[in-house]
Design an enzyme around this catalytic site. Structure first.
Site, PDB file in Angstrom:
ATOM      1  N   HIS A  29      45.886  38.949 -25.377  1.00 41.55           N
ATOM      2  CA  HIS A  29      46.921  39.098 -24.353  1.00 41.55           C
ATOM      3  C   HIS A  29      46.474  38.850 -22.916  1.00 41.55           C
ATOM      4  O   HIS A  29      47.004  39.436 -21.979  1.00 41.55           O
ATOM      5  CB  HIS A  29      47.577  40.482 -24.480  1.00 41.55           C
ATOM      6  N   HIS A  66      39.796  45.162 -27.437  1.00 40.50           N
ATOM      7  CA  HIS A  66      40.980  44.400 -27.027  1.00 40.50           C
ATOM      8  C   HIS A  66      40.543  43.006 -26.574  1.00 40.50           C
ATOM      9  O   HIS A  66      40.059  42.813 -25.461  1.00 40.50           O
ATOM     10  CB  HIS A  66      41.689  45.128 -25.887  1.00 40.50           C
ATOM     11  N   TYR A 122      43.677  39.469 -21.252  1.00 42.59           N
ATOM     12  CA  TYR A 122      42.755  40.361 -20.541  1.00 42.59           C
ATOM     13  C   TYR A 122      41.339  39.760 -20.557  1.00 42.59           C
ATOM     14  O   TYR A 122      41.145  38.628 -20.979  1.00 42.59           O
ATOM     15  CB  TYR A 122      42.841  41.768 -21.135  1.00 42.59           C
TER      16      TYR A 122
END
Length: 371
Positions: free
Chosen positions: A187, A184, A189
């Site tokens: 977004h 990931h 993070y």
């Protein structure tokens, strides 16, 4: 793909087979990773067996909800992890259920960094980030205001330990039976907190230039590829997004640099979020377009970001992507590929139940067409 059966209706591009590395997919519709807050104490629960198997079709590709790589990676209550033996054991029957229906299942591994709610003190310490700049309170979809703990800037000598957490999480995901992992890197993070210049204010080798800001992300990719093989690794990126105050002054350059660098590691896929969340850009020369990145990346290219059936069909037909990830519509329609196939009406999703802890309501109670 059709064998000159002239009496059949034309094949819908979204529903044509696709070979993603060693995985034979029966259609191009992907379950996007969706946080659901139903993994009590960060351990995947039995009710997730039904949730994921409902959304599995033979040859379908699913990406599990964002899953923490360590205790310090967790910023929200009841999100799953994959750093303990108990968590790995919790995932096994869920993965088995998806495989028993012929699905391909990847685990999205994440670290929230400074996106850690105000009640969260991982290991009793401040959350870690590229920076010590706190995140402003954010208004959630339901209108609630979310507050965040001020972060602690990671020391340069601590970064290899975080890279290693991702490596171990990837190993654990394979032990749990997953077919691969998605890193990931989107977004707002932790990985994006390093990549983007609106957040990263470092002066060491992890800050300043584009190459330095992307160093952490690529070190994670390299470690994970070395652990489980590039043919089982994907990454999610959102260069154009400014979620959680993680914007960048030159998202086109950031996206292109990342996909060019990723090619060196031979990863399976790159999953990118559209700059316009509502639809595919009409113009190929759109200055905020994924197309230049799609053309450069050598593996499978997955696009996400507010697609409906027609957008997805057009994107595949025009070769803008190989696969299309669907989030909210797949959440509310467990049989989404079938509905798209016959152009059936869709269940409406209910935002108020996205993040409930209830094991059924807004989770496994969305009806199938037959119902």
């Amino acid at each position: 793909m059709g064998e000159n059966n002239n009496d059949q209706t034309p094949t819908i591009p979204l529903l044509t087979p696709y070979k993603m590395g060693k995985f034979n997919l029966s259609h191009r519709i992907v379950l996007a990773p969706l946080t659901r807050h139903r993994s009590y104490n960060n351990v995947p629960q039995e009710h997730a067996i039904l949730y994921y198997s409902q959304r599995t079709s033979k040859g379908g590709f699913l990406i599990a909800e964002a899953t923490g790589v360590s205790e310090s990676a967790q910023g929200y209550p009841n999100t799953p992890g994959i750093w303990t033996k108990e968590q790995v054991e919790g995932w096994k029957p869920i993965v088995d259920a998806v495989h028993s229906k012929g699905g391909v299942f990847f685990c999205q591994i994440w670290h929230v960094g400074r996106v850690s709610d105000s009640g969260s003190k991982p290991n009793g310490q401040a959350p870690i980030s590229s920076t010590d700049k706190p995140l402003s309170p954010q208004v959630e979809a339901n209108g609630d205001i979310e507050y965040f703990s001020p972060p602690r800037r990671l020391r340069t000598d601590e970064i290899p330990e975080i890279v290693n957490d991702f490596r171990l999480a990837a190993r654990n995901a394979i032990e749990a039976g997953f077919d691969g992992v998605e890193i990931h890197g989107a977004h707002g993070y932790l990985i994006e907190q390093f990549m983007k210049d609106h957040v990263n204010d470092r002066t060491d080798q992890y800050g300043g230039s584009l190459e330095n800001r992307c160093r952490f992300a690529l070190e994670v990719v390299e470690a994970v590829v070395n652990e489980i093989g590039g043919d089982r690794v994907g990454i999610r990126l959102s260069p154009f997004a400014d979620l959680m105050e993680a914007g960048d002054s030159n998202p086109n350059a950031l996206g292109l640099y990342m996909v060019e660098s990723l090619n060196k590691y031979g990863i399976l896929y790159c999953h990118m979020v559209e700059p316009r969340m509502e639809s595919v850009p009409e113009e190929s020369e759109c200055p905020r377009s994924l197309l230049p990145m799609r053309k450069v990346f050598k593996g499978t290219f997955i696009a996400a970001g507010g697609y409906d059936r027609e957008d997805g069909i057009r994107a595949i037909a025009e070769n803008q992507a190989d696969l299309i990830a669907y989030g909210r519509w797949f959440l509310a329609n467990p049989d989404l590929p079938r509905r798209f196939e016959i152009d059936a009406p869709l269940n409406k999703y209910n935002r108020k139940t996205f993040y409930l802890s209830d094991p059924v309501v807004g989770y496994t109670d969305y009806p199938f067409l037959e119902e």
